[in-house]
Design an enzyme around this catalytic site. Structure first.
Site, PDB file in Angstrom:
ATOM      1  N   ASP A   1       0.532  -1.543   0.423  1.00  0.00           N
ATOM      2  CA  ASP A   1       0.272   0.273  -0.327  1.00  0.00           C
ATOM      3  C   ASP A   1       1.313   1.469  -0.361  1.00  0.00           C
ATOM      4  O   ASP A   1       1.937   1.123   0.591  1.00  0.00           O
ATOM      5  CB  ASP A   1      -0.770  -0.328   0.963  1.00  0.00           C
TER       6      ASP A   1
ATOM      7  N   ASP B   1      -0.095   4.957   0.893  1.00  0.00           N
ATOM      8  CA  ASP B   1      -0.201   6.008   2.082  1.00  0.00           C
ATOM      9  C   ASP B   1      -0.239   5.343   3.381  1.00  0.00           C
ATOM     10  O   ASP B   1      -0.797   4.275   3.193  1.00  0.00           O
ATOM     11  CB  ASP B   1      -1.741   6.652   1.733  1.00  0.00           C
TER      12      ASP B   1
END
Ligand code: BG6
Ligand code: MG
Length: 225
Positions: free
Chosen positions: A17, A19
């Site tokens: 991922d 953020d």
């Protein structure tokens, strides 16, 4: 013999991922959402912001409007989301290599040296811009972002798409996530999951504070326990 096969696991791919895993952009998203909330006389709490981790821009604004007790047309919501993004990108102007979270760069490089396949799987429509600012866009040949999926995490679409492009089976992939929605998406995809940076993440196979000191060998050891 590959590391994963030595441990009877067939880990061949790592999906990151963006953020909250590669960089701490969560605070910048929060600042930008607060600015929209301010216009509505609504104070977005940090606890509410935690619930927005991993959630798409559209789903986030729907939640915030709901918390604020506001009802807007789709066009109005789109305009607020557009404004939020303009502010968010202005806060991202100063992002650089210095903002890569501890240990991420070394872990990525060691993983490449161990012939693991890498991808980014993010809800953000800005993923490529952010990776470029961080100076690590070239490390990832595969990026599946918010422009390429219909369904927000916890739907597994983003990670399934990564695995398809990597030409790997889901059970050979490990997802790194800072959000509960993302951990659930990894589980729904049939992948291993590693929770990053958030103590209260549930149901992940392994949890780390950050990537500092982690090697691919240690990771696979942990997952095979
Ligand atoms: C996720 C973030 O990665 O991307 C969310 O955790 C954000 O906070 C979402 O809202 C969408 O990002 P963007 O950059 O498309 O607005
Ligand atoms: Mg995240």
């Amino acid at each position: 013999m590959s590391l994963a096969i030595m441990h009877n696991l067939e880990i061949k791919g790592l999906i990151f991922d963006l953020d909250g895993v590669i960089a701490n952009t969560a605070d910048l998203h929060y600042r930008a959402w607060c600015k929209i909330g301010d216009q509505w006389g609504f104070n977005l709490s940090s606890a509410q912001n935690e619930e927005l981790r991993g959630i798409s821009r559209k789903d986030s604004i729907l939640k915030i409007a709901n918390w604020a007790g506001k009802s807007f047309t789709n066009e109005e919501l789109d305009a607020f989301a557009f404004e939020k993004n303009k502010n968010y990108l202005s806060y991202c102007q100063t992002l650089g290599t210095k903002d890569i979270l501890p240990g991420v760069f070394d872990f990525i490089n060691s993983s490449i040296n161990k012939d693991l396949k890498l991808a980014v799987g993010s809800a953000s429509k800005n993923a490529k811009i952010i990776l470029q600012k961080l100076g690590i866009l070239d490390l990832f040949s595969i990026i599946v972002d918010g422009n390429m999926v219909q369904n927000s995490k916890p739907d597994p679409e983003v990670f399934i798409k990564c695995a398809e492009i990597l030409e790997l089976e889901p059970k050979s992939c490990v997802v790194f996530e800072d959000s509960q929605a993302g951990i659930q998406a990894a589980i729904n995809a049939g992948m291993f999951s590693v929770g990053v940076g958030q103590e209260d993440l549930e149901s992940c196979n392994y949890k780390i504070k950050n990537f500092e000191g982690l090697s691919p060998k240690q990771l696979i050891n942990q997952l095979s326990n």
